[in-house]
Write a protein that holds these residues in place. Structure first.
Motif, mmCIF file in Angstrom:
data_model
loop_
_atom_site.group_PDB
_atom_site.id
_atom_site.type_symbol
_atom_site.label_atom_id
_atom_site.label_comp_id
_atom_site.label_asym_id
_atom_site.label_seq_id
_atom_site.Cartn_x
_atom_site.Cartn_y
_atom_site.Cartn_z
ATOM 1 N N PRO A 29 42.215 55.560 44.177
ATOM 2 C CA PRO A 29 42.506 54.201 43.691
ATOM 3 C C PRO A 29 42.486 54.132 42.165
ATOM 4 N N VAL A 30 43.524 53.535 41.599
ATOM 5 C CA VAL A 30 43.599 53.304 40.153
ATOM 6 C C VAL A 30 44.279 51.967 39.922
ATOM 7 N N ILE A 31 44.132 51.440 38.718
ATOM 8 C CA ILE A 31 44.785 50.190 38.345
ATOM 9 C C ILE A 31 45.746 50.469 37.205
ATOM 10 N N LEU A 32 47.039 50.202 37.415
ATOM 11 C CA LEU A 32 48.040 50.268 36.363
ATOM 12 C C LEU A 32 48.481 48.852 36.064
ATOM 13 N N ASP A 33 48.245 48.407 34.853
ATOM 14 C CA ASP A 33 48.569 47.041 34.447
ATOM 15 C C ASP A 33 49.165 47.106 33.056
ATOM 16 N N PHE A 34 50.472 46.832 32.961
ATOM 17 C CA PHE A 34 51.162 46.904 31.674
ATOM 18 C C PHE A 34 51.276 45.546 30.992
ATOM 19 N N SER A 35 50.639 44.542 31.549
ATOM 20 C CA SER A 35 50.718 43.213 30.965
ATOM 21 C C SER A 35 49.758 43.089 29.791
ATOM 22 N N ASP A 38 39.588 44.278 31.760
ATOM 23 C CA ASP A 38 38.751 45.173 30.977
ATOM 24 C C ASP A 38 38.113 46.206 31.901
ATOM 25 N N SER A 39 37.376 47.153 31.308
ATOM 26 C CA SER A 39 36.831 48.277 32.073
ATOM 27 C C SER A 39 35.843 47.812 33.140
ATOM 28 N N LEU A 40 35.016 46.807 32.853
ATOM 29 C CA LEU A 40 34.041 46.329 33.839
ATOM 30 C C LEU A 40 34.758 45.703 35.027
ATOM 31 N N GLU A 41 35.791 44.934 34.757
ATOM 32 C CA GLU A 41 36.545 44.305 35.836
ATOM 33 C C GLU A 41 37.238 45.350 36.706
ATOM 34 N N ARG A 42 37.731 46.415 36.072
ATOM 35 C CA ARG A 42 38.363 47.495 36.826
ATOM 36 C C ARG A 42 37.363 48.156 37.766
ATOM 37 N N ILE A 43 36.174 48.457 37.247
ATOM 38 C CA ILE A 43 35.147 49.120 38.062
ATOM 39 C C ILE A 43 34.781 48.256 39.263
#
Length: 914
Positions: free
Chosen positions: A358-364, A369-374
């Motif tokens: 699982p990864v998050i790709l967001d070009f917007s 931020d990193s905490l929200e991704r985790i």
């Protein structure tokens, strides 16, 4: 009219009110017609209002000149400083019942837009515009605008020469732009703007360094804007670079959902690495071609869907051929699915990366931020598997600095399972039949490694490295390694055991050390830590045994970074003849010029390259930085020949002992030392002859320049004539030598004892050097003794060459000495005393004498440590068993402290050091 900011001159017929109306009507007419022409019919409003623009039949015809000096005084009125222009323009303006003419030309001396987005100086501008306001739509417009700038900066990107031309005639618009940067980049394009904001590029050419890009047919790109949606539609877009081809099809949205596909074929990877990297290291470049590459992008920047497929031909890293890639990656709904397969040459083995992560790709612009991704990915499942089947390790060669010819087989499977918050590594891999060549020491090693996993670490267990001819001696290592992204990110190894580090047969090394030496890890284990950019070795290095030569001057090759000159390359951007510059770039990036047998400084090298076109070239060796900070100590018999001064051939040699010698190179990347080595048994200091020596060398900085404290003694004999019985009168000569000061400029204090009479001072030094060189004192040389003198000089000079040759042929010889004893009896060979010292196993053997007179004159002394005989590792090496057979024609007395006299037998003695 003259002001502080502008000078204006007008000559002709003018009505300022009419002039304002004329200019306003023409601008509004062109704006309306242009908007109508680029708006698709389907989007035009059915009740659109058609405006008419009436002509002003107040004839205006005048010429003008304008000199803009400084717009700063206007800022107080305009309220902004967005633009600043300085320049001179001249031209004419006329209008006759709607037929408008405007001509202007001149030089813009300076243009600055705010924040330096656009800066230019000395730009020539030519404008010619004709418009019939009564014409249908744009049929009455003819325009030609040309701008030439010698220097143009666009968003900090420097361009040397730029020519831009926009023309509109017969209801057709044409534009062309030509620009260059130094001699490395040139760009040209020509096209026209069609209905519905369709840009048609008839031709396009881009040259950047060695990269050339062109189009074979028209490029058609459309810009669409519907309400708040903006699209770029690639209707026909295919460009080429030699046999490489890139096509783009579909729509890319600047605001909404996109659906676009990029396809490429025959992609030369080296071309693009050289283009995007300022100074690429070709040693680490991936070389080869991607046969097919497809990239699909769908969705919006915040939630994209991406699929990448690639099939390569055989690839290599630097000069190492690594194999073929077949890969497919899909990203959708915050999950990346991998199906990457790498095949060795001829499909002998494979390495696969299969599964999902699982990864998050967001070009917007509002990406999390990193905490929200985790937090968002914490409970998502991970199932990623690395599978090796008979995989050949040569693929990793370029990742390991200071090595060559890496080989081995990787077999096994390691999986990353669990959740994104707590992934767990499971499985194991083994490396078998490993081989590697270490360039720093010129040593070939074999190795094997067992890899296992422990939660989040890849562990190294039961790893061994050894010399293939000595498999029973090895360094075992344990630790972990991280090869994430096919990059050596982190490595930590702790070592134990011992192994051969230098081999005499390999010659001189980059470290200035040659000979045989076995080393091991001490009480504080050697620890290697680092990554592909930097390695660091710390701990206790034990010198187990060996016989080595340390010549620090080997490392003093000409280095342009350590001299007193500053070097640079001056490039004339206006000179298109770039032959010399290309050679400089090529010889300093892509390859190293091999000039065999030539020691050239940079200037001589440049001329040599110029006049010798066909030079052999090879890729640069693996680099990286290797730092060490280790404590060196000795455990067994270690013999060292240290070259004190290469020009005067001063050196000391013997068994050395040390316990606290700190060797490091983290200061200016040069080898430094701190500590003391003591000279043990069988030592000499060479100053024309070999002096028996004791003492020490203390290091307080560069390893090439220790502080010397050596006491040395040379014993010889000289003839003072003959007795009445025609027998030689021999006189004892003892030369005492004290060596102090730095090794780079040692201070020698010499005294002579001639048959019990001591002599010091400058006369003693002169007599000593005469005796050392010729075997006679200066007052003893006479014409009648020239034959004896010639034999003496010849023997003394020849002895140094013979000694070196014998020690090269027989590696167990650690010292060889020739001494000519003047006598009227016998020939030169019979009067030459030859003595050898050898290390055979753990025994030290001394033998020699006037061996050419007969074997009865030969001395033999064998010293063997008692702990080696009894095989007791707990016993020190100080108790020694000696067997000797000694004969000396000049002395009859003897004791246990020397080998003078005649003795046959054995003894035990104990070495005590003070």
């Amino acid at each position: 009219m003259k002001t502080d900011f502008v000078d204006l001159s007008i000559d002709g017929m003018i009505n300022f009110k009419s002039l304002s109306d004329i200019i306003n009507n023409n601008i509004e007419k062109l704006k309306s017609d242009f908007t109508s022409s680029v708006t698709p019919d389907s989007l035009k409003s059915p009740d659109s209002v058609t405006y008419s623009y009436s002509s002003v039949c107040d004839n205006i015809d005048f010429k003008y000149t304008i000199n803009v000096k400084d717009l700063a005084p206007l800022y107080s009125f305009t309220g902004g400083d967005t633009i600043n222009i300085k320049g001179d323009l001249e031209g004419s303006l006329s209008d006759s019942c709607g037929v408008f003419y405007f001509v202007s030309n001149g030089v813009i001396r300076e243009v600055h837009l705010k924040d330096s987005l656009l800066i230019t100086d000395s730009a020539k501008i030519d404008i010619a515009i004709k418009n019939d306001i009564n014409g249908y739509q744009l049929t009455g417009l003819e325009a030609n605008v040309v701008i030439k700038a010698n220097k143009l900066i666009v968003s900090k990107f420097l361009l040397d020469t730029t020519i831009a031309r926009v023309a509109y005639t017969e209801n057709k618009n044409i534009f062309n732009i030509w620009t260059q940067r130094d001699s490395t980049m040139k760009f040209f394009t020509e096209g026209n703007l069609m209905d519905s904001l369709i840009v048609n590029f008839d031709s396009l050419a881009l040259k950047y360094k060695d990269f050339v890009l062109t189009n074979n047919k028209e490029l058609i790109v459309q810009y669409r804007s519907i309400d708040t949606s903006q699209y770029i539609n690639f209707r026909q877009f295919a460009i080429n670079s030699f046999n490489q081809k890139l096509t783009v099809a579909g729509e890319y949205s600047l605001t909404d959902s996109s659906d676009i596909k990029l396809s490429a074929s025959n992609v030369d990877l080296a071309t693009y690495q050289k283009m995007f990297l300022d100074d690429p290291d070709t040693n680490n470049m991936v070389l080869g071609k991607i046969r097919y590459l497809d990239l699909e992008y769908k969705g919006i920047p915040k939630n994209p869907e991406i699929e990448i497929g690639a099939v390569s031909e055989e690839l290599s890293i630097g000069s190492t051929k690594i194999g073929r890639l077949d890969a497919n990656l899909k990203y959708s709904k915050e999950d990346l699915i991998s199906n990457i397969n790498f095949y060795n040459r001829k499909n002998t083995g494979s390495f696969s990366l299969l599964g999902n992560v699982p990864v998050i790709l967001d070009f917007s612009d509002d990406s999390p931020d990193s905490l929200e991704r985790i937090q968002k990915l914490a409970d998502r499942k991970v199932d990623l598997n690395a599978v090796a089947k008979n995989f050949q390790l040569r693929v990793f060669q370029q990742l390991l600095p200071y090595t060559e010819n890496l080989a081995g087989i990787l077999e096994g499977k390691i999986s990353l399972l669990g959740t994104s918050q707590k992934p767990v590594l499971t499985g194991k891999m083994d490396v078998n039949n490993g081989k590697v060549f270490v360039t720093l020491t010129k040593m070939n090693y074999g190795f094997f490694v067992n890899l296992s996993t422990d939660n989040e670490k890849l562990l190294i267990n039961n790893s061994r490295i050894f010399v293939p001819s000595e498999k029973s001696r090895f360094i075992s290592s344990s630790g972990y390694i991280d090869f994430t992204g096919l990059t050596l990110n982190d490595l930590m190894l702790q070592m134990s055991g011992d192994v051969k580090a230098f081999d005499k047969d390999n010659g001189d090394t980059q470290l200035g050390i040659s000979g045989d030496l076995w080393v091991g890890s001490g009480r504080q284990k050697l620890t290697l830590r680092g990554n592909s950019e930097r390695f660091e070795l710390k701990g206790n290095l034990i010198l187990v045994k060996g016989n080595v030569v340390f010549n620090p001057f080997v490392q003093e090759a000409y280095n342009i970074y350590t001299d007193d000159f500053n070097y640079g390359v001056l490039v004339d951007s206006l000179n298109d003849g770039v032959t010399v510059k290309k050679k400089i770039i090529r010889t300093n990036t892509d390859s190293v010029v091999i000039v065999k047998g030539q020691k050239l400084n940079p200037f001589e090298k440049a001329m040599y390259i110029h006049y010798n076109k066909d030079l052999k070239k090879e890729a640069k060796k693996s680099g990286g930085k290797f730092f060490y900070d280790i404590i060196v100590s000795t455990s067994g018999n270690v013999f060292l020949k240290f070259i004190v001064n290469e020009k005067s051939q001063q050196e000391f040699f013997g068994e050395i002992r040390t316990e606290d010698l700190n060797i490091y190179n983290y200061v200016d990347y040069s080898m430094m030392g701190r500590g003391t080595i003591r000279l043990g048994d069988n030592c000499y200091y060479k100053f024309f002859r070999k002096f028996d020596a004791t003492g020490s060398a203390t290091f307080l900085g560069p390893i090439t320049n220790p502080q010397l404290n050596i006491t040395a003694e040379y014993k010889g004999y000289t003839s003072t004539g003959t007795t009445g019985n025609a027998e030689q009168n021999l006189e004892d000569v003892v030369i005492d030598l004290k060596v102090t000061g730095n090794a780079s400029s040692p201070v020698l204090t010499i005294s002579i004892d001639r048959n019990g009479a001591k002599e010091t001072g400058s006369d003693a030094t002169s007599d000593a050097i005469s005796f050392l060189l010729f075997g006679k004192f200066s007052d003893q040389l006479s014409f009648g003794e020239s034959s004896s003198f010639g034999a003496t000089v010849g023997t003394n000079y020849l002895s140094s060459y013979v000694s070196s040759s014998l020690e090269d042929i027989f590696p167990w010889l650690i010292n060889t000495n020739f001494n000519y004893v003047d006598s009227k009896d016998g020939n030169v060979a019979q009067n030459t005393d030859v003595r050898f010292t050898a290390a055979v196993g753990d025994a030290i053997i001394r033998f020699g004498g006037q061996i050419f007179r007969g074997l009865a004159n030969t001395d033999i002394v064998v010293d063997y440590p008692l702990n080696k005989i009894l095989k007791l590792s707990s016993l020190s090496s100080n108790p020694i068993f000696r067997f000797e057979r000694v004969y000396d024609p000049f002395y009859s007395d003897a004791d246990v402290t020397n080998t003078n006299g005649t003795r046959v037998g054995g003894m035990f003695y104990y070495k005590i050091k003070f």
